[in-house]
Design an enzyme around this catalytic site. Structure first.
Site, PDB file in Angstrom:
ATOM      1  N   ASN A  39       0.848  -1.176   0.000  1.00 47.87           N
ATOM      2  CA  ASN A  39       0.000   0.000   0.000  1.00 47.87           C
ATOM      3  C   ASN A  39       0.894   1.239   0.000  1.00 47.87           C
ATOM      4  O   ASN A  39       1.730   1.406   0.878  1.00 47.87           O
ATOM      5  CB  ASN A  39      -0.910  -0.034   1.235  1.00 47.87           C
ATOM      6  CG  ASN A  39      -1.935   1.058   1.227  1.00 47.87           C
ATOM      7  OD1 ASN A  39      -1.600   2.224   1.122  1.00 47.87           O
ATOM      8  ND2 ASN A  39      -3.194   0.683   1.371  1.00 47.87           N
ATOM      9  N   HIS A  50      -3.409   0.562  -3.355  1.00 54.95           N
ATOM     10  CA  HIS A  50      -3.468  -0.490  -2.347  1.00 54.95           C
ATOM     11  C   HIS A  50      -2.406  -1.532  -2.686  1.00 54.95           C
ATOM     12  O   HIS A  50      -1.841  -1.513  -3.791  1.00 54.95           O
ATOM     13  CB  HIS A  50      -4.851  -1.130  -2.339  1.00 54.95           C
ATOM     14  CG  HIS A  50      -5.891  -0.300  -1.656  1.00 54.95           C
ATOM     15  ND1 HIS A  50      -7.138  -0.786  -1.338  1.00 54.95           N
ATOM     16  CD2 HIS A  50      -5.889   0.985  -1.225  1.00 54.95           C
ATOM     17  CE1 HIS A  50      -7.847   0.147  -0.738  1.00 54.95           C
ATOM     18  NE2 HIS A  50      -7.117   1.241  -0.662  1.00 54.95           N
ATOM     19  N   GLU A  52      -2.514  -4.735  -3.468  1.00 56.03           N
ATOM     20  CA  GLU A  52      -2.794  -5.564  -4.640  1.00 56.03           C
ATOM     21  C   GLU A  52      -2.649  -4.752  -5.929  1.00 56.03           C
ATOM     22  O   GLU A  52      -2.129  -5.252  -6.930  1.00 56.03           O
ATOM     23  CB  GLU A  52      -4.205  -6.145  -4.555  1.00 56.03           C
ATOM     24  CG  GLU A  52      -4.441  -7.031  -3.346  1.00 56.03           C
ATOM     25  CD  GLU A  52      -4.963  -6.301  -2.117  1.00 56.03           C
ATOM     26  OE1 GLU A  52      -5.591  -6.960  -1.278  1.00 56.03           O
ATOM     27  OE2 GLU A  52      -4.753  -5.075  -1.990  1.00 56.03           O
ATOM     28  N   SER A  77      -7.634  -9.217   3.530  1.00 55.98           N
ATOM     29  CA  SER A  77      -8.775  -9.476   2.656  1.00 55.98           C
ATOM     30  C   SER A  77      -8.960  -8.322   1.661  1.00 55.98           C
ATOM     31  O   SER A  77      -8.987  -7.162   2.059  1.00 55.98           O
ATOM     32  CB  SER A  77     -10.027  -9.633   3.528  1.00 55.98           C
ATOM     33  OG  SER A  77     -11.144 -10.011   2.775  1.00 55.98           O
ATOM     34  N   CYS A  79     -10.242  -5.407  -0.680  1.00 56.39           N
ATOM     35  CA  CYS A  79     -11.369  -4.472  -0.709  1.00 56.39           C
ATOM     36  C   CYS A  79     -12.105  -4.583  -2.053  1.00 56.39           C
ATOM     37  O   CYS A  79     -11.696  -5.332  -2.939  1.00 56.39           O
ATOM     38  CB  CYS A  79     -10.866  -3.045  -0.494  1.00 56.39           C
ATOM     39  SG  CYS A  79      -9.980  -2.375  -1.916  1.00 56.39           S
ATOM     40  N   CYS A  82      -9.770  -3.645  -5.120  1.00 60.55           N
ATOM     41  CA  CYS A  82      -8.790  -4.674  -5.452  1.00 60.55           C
ATOM     42  C   CYS A  82      -9.472  -5.943  -5.953  1.00 60.55           C
ATOM     43  O   CYS A  82      -8.972  -6.608  -6.859  1.00 60.55           O
ATOM     44  CB  CYS A  82      -7.901  -4.940  -4.244  1.00 60.55           C
ATOM     45  SG  CYS A  82      -6.918  -3.488  -3.781  1.00 60.55           S
ATOM     46  N   ASP A 142      -8.289   4.819   4.372  1.00 62.19           N
ATOM     47  CA  ASP A 142      -7.901   3.775   3.415  1.00 62.19           C
ATOM     48  C   ASP A 142      -9.078   2.908   2.994  1.00 62.19           C
ATOM     49  O   ASP A 142      -9.143   2.460   1.857  1.00 62.19           O
ATOM     50  CB  ASP A 142      -6.779   2.915   3.990  1.00 62.19           C
ATOM     51  CG  ASP A 142      -6.078   2.103   2.924  1.00 62.19           C
ATOM     52  OD1 ASP A 142      -5.473   2.711   2.016  1.00 62.19           O
ATOM     53  OD2 ASP A 142      -6.142   0.860   2.976  1.00 62.19           O
TER      54      ASP A 142
END
Length: 145
Positions: A39, A50, A52, A77, A79, A82, A142
């Site tokens: 991130n 982020h 990912e 996990s 979002c 992503c 975020d």
């Protein structure tokens, strides 16, 4: 520990050391990391970097087949943003470090045929719990709260 999840954790720790949010990710194809990231919203003043998304950006422009055959490892996990990118690029398997501190769009991913394995890694949980306690306003930003 799986070396690929360890690489994602290393990315998250790097982000934290840079003053950012400790979420890391790697993309693996044929047993090799082809993209890694963390991130960088704080560091780059970005709305979308982020972990990912950064890993996808760093993997670069690749044939669609490569992404369909890849596995994405992430410390947290994914979002909605992503998860949308995972679906867009056809990534079929996601390994999640933890979903205790934040439950992303795992059900959406599963409903679209993505295999999602949550490994409940305590290093990931403790890293996020510590960060959220120390910087709740940054965490809420975020996740769009």
């Amino acid at each position: 520990m799986d070396p690929f999840m360890q690489a994602a954790i290393d990315e998250a720790q790097l982000g934290l050391a840079e003053g950012g949010i400790p979420i890391g990710s790697v993309i693996v194809h044929d047993g090799k990391i082809i993209g890694r990231g963390h991130n960088r919203r704080v560091q780059e003043g970005s709305a979308i970097k982020h972990g990912e998304m950064d890993a996808l950006e760093n993997a670069g422009r690749l044939p669609a087949r490569t992404y369909r055959e890849a596995v994405l490892y992430t410390t947290l996990s994914p979002c909605a943003m992503c998860s949308g990118a995972i679906l867009l690029y056809g990534i079929r398997k996601v390994i999640v470090g933890e979903n205790e501190t934040f439950m992303g769009e795992e059900e959406l991913l599963r409903s679209r045929g993505v295999e999602v394995d949550v490994i409940h890694n305590q290093a990931c949980v403790q890293m996020m719990k510590g960060f959220i306690a120390a910087k709740p306003e940054l965490w809420n930003e975020d996740i769009g709260e």
